[in-house]
Design an enzyme around this catalytic site. Structure first.
Site, PDB file in Angstrom:
ATOM      1  N   HIS A   1       0.624  -1.121   0.018  1.00 52.38           N
ATOM      2  CA  HIS A   1       0.031   0.017   0.008  1.00 52.38           C
ATOM      3  C   HIS A   1       0.810   1.265  -0.049  1.00 52.38           C
ATOM      4  O   HIS A   1       0.044   2.232  -0.322  1.00 52.38           O
ATOM      5  CB  HIS A   1      -0.843  -0.056   1.162  1.00 52.38           C
ATOM      6  CG  HIS A   1      -2.208   0.720   0.875  1.00 52.38           C
ATOM      7  ND1 HIS A   1      -2.385   1.583   0.037  1.00 52.38           N
ATOM      8  CD2 HIS A   1      -3.633   0.457   1.302  1.00 52.38           C
ATOM      9  CE1 HIS A   1      -3.449   2.180   0.188  1.00 52.38           C
ATOM     10  NE2 HIS A   1      -4.330   1.292   0.929  1.00 52.38           N
TER      11      HIS A   1
ATOM     12  N   ASP B   1      -2.436   2.496  -4.494  1.00 48.33           N
ATOM     13  CA  ASP B   1      -4.020   2.627  -3.939  1.00 48.33           C
ATOM     14  C   ASP B   1      -4.976   1.706  -4.607  1.00 48.33           C
ATOM     15  O   ASP B   1      -4.646   0.837  -5.390  1.00 48.33           O
ATOM     16  CB  ASP B   1      -4.487   4.071  -3.610  1.00 48.33           C
ATOM     17  CG  ASP B   1      -3.352   4.766  -3.186  1.00 48.33           C
ATOM     18  OD1 ASP B   1      -2.927   4.662  -1.837  1.00 48.33           O
ATOM     19  OD2 ASP B   1      -3.077   6.007  -3.541  1.00 48.33           O
TER      20      ASP B   1
END
Length: 420
Positions: free
Chosen positions: A396, A400
């Site tokens: 992450h 995204d």
């Protein structure tokens, strides 16, 4: 003429190697490219060849010693000095050799005199490899009978002692006081303690490192494999005639190449000061070796390959992996990884990014026939389709949800609209 140093190959990409065994002894004559020593990494075993013809003059890294890339393994006497039997130059520092074991350089003249029978002083002068082994297995070296020269304890002696300890019945504990005694679980039984092998320890360390440094997030899509199954039935024989096994993984690789165009950052490596996004799509394929663990051979430059080219390269890599013939070069340079966990029956999973600092890993679940509703000419119809869950686990820090879902959408669309 002189001496030639024998080095650990530098092309290890940071992988820790251990000297598995020497194939020749000090004093043996070898020809150029003859195999001298086996190195074992967390993934493969490779042979180091002789850099020239000559006589093995000195071994500096013994069995079970750690071998960093570029480390000095030993020395080869070449030319006139090989015939004359000259003494090799002294090695710098303690390189982990075990002078008392067969096949290694003799001890210097200043060594202590051989120990008398029953004297443990020489046996307890442990080499680095033996010290590491007794510490790992929590075993007292004083309880081990050394079989090396002058009673020296070898790594084989440690392994034998560990095996004997595991096979021996556990001592019966003294009865506890009635008030303090606890009932044993009804399911209690025998326990077998199996030491971890190097590959399992390396996998554990890699997985722990991966989840420690990267925040993992997984997105899950459903994918219809009907189109690629039809294509495979039609073309499997033709691919086999070209020496390629047309597996579903070949389609997955091709679809990954298409999906990288929708979200190029997936094909990247994270560093603290930058993100490296690659033009070449080098896809590692997680290949299970049964109880022995997992290796990840890499199919390089997939964006330049046709489906046939991917299938040929994949066939070669998988065969070499299962025959334990992969080299470090076969697993270097990966930018993305596929884990086809569905082959063992798993419906869906959230794989861990295997090779940090890669940014993502694709998981493919088991294919099942399911009843679904599909619209045909504006009318809802009930159909039986071959479906599977596909997951993309991402770092992450890199991307995204938008890029993750965009990549998966392109991947699924490519497979579901595969031309016949």
């Amino acid at each position: 003429m002189g001496y030639i140093d024998i080095f650990v190959p530098a092309e290890q990409e940071g992988t820790k190697a251990i000297v598995r065994s020497w194939l020749r002894n000090v004093g043996d004559r070898v020809e150029e490219n003859d195999p001298l020593v086996e190195l074992e990494t967390d993934k493969v075993t490779q042979e180091v060849p002789a850099p020239a013809a000559g006589v093995i003059a000195e071994i500096l890294l013994a069995s079970d010693a750690e071998a960093e890339p570029g480390a000095l393994l030993g020395r080869l006497r070449v030319g006139d000095e090989a015939a004359a039997g000259a003494t090799p130059p002294a090695a710098s520092g303690d390189a982990g050799a075990e002078p008392g074991e067969a096949g290694f350089a003799p001890a210097p003249a200043s060594s202590p005199a051989p120990a008398a029978p029953g004297d443990k002083s020489m046996a307890l002068a442990l080499s680095p490899a033996v010290r590491r082994a007794v510490r790992t297995h929590d075993i007292d070296p004083a309880t081990i009978t050394g079989t090396g020269k002058a009673g020296r304890i070898t790594r084989a002696d440690v392994d034998k002692a560990v095996a004997e300890r595991a096979a021996a019945p556990a001592p019966r504990p003294a009865p506890a006081p009635v008030a303090a005694r606890e009932e044993a679980p009804a399911s209690a039984g025998g326990v077998r303690s199996i030491p971890h092998d190097r590959m399992r320890l390396a996998i554990a360390q890699n997985m722990l490192n991966s989840v420690t440094v990267a925040p993992h997030v997984t997105a899950m899509f459903e994918c219809d494999f009907t189109a690629i199954m039809a294509h495979r039935r039609k073309h499997k024989a033709a691919f086999a005639a070209e020496g390629a096994n047309l597996t579903f993984t070949a389609y997955f690789i091709a679809a990954c190449v298409a999906a990288m165009k929708a979200a190029p950052a997936i094909n990247s490596r994270w560093h603290d000061d930058r993100l490296d996004i690659f033009d070449d799509v080098n896809i590692g394929i997680g290949t299970a070796l049964g109880d022995k663990g997992l290796v990840v051979p890499v199919v390089s430059k997939c964006q330049e390959l046709s489906l046939l080219g991917i299938a040929k390269r994949l066939t070669e890599m998988v065969e070499r992996a299962r025959a334990n013939k992969l080299t470090p070069a076969d697993m270097r340079g990966g930018t993305f990884t596929i884990s086809n966990h569905g082959v063992s029956g798993s419906l869906f999973a959230t794989p861990i990014i295997i090779n940090q600092p890669q940014s993502a890993i694709l998981g493919i679940g088991k294919t099942e026939k399911r009843v679904v509703v599909r619209e045909v000419d504006g009318v809802d119809t009930i159909q039986i389709r071959s479906l599977a869950y596909v997951s993309l686990t991402i770092d992450h820090r890199v991307v995204d949800g938008h890029q993750t879902n965009g990549w998966l959408s392109a991947f699924v669309e490519t497979l579901e609209n595969w031309p016949s």
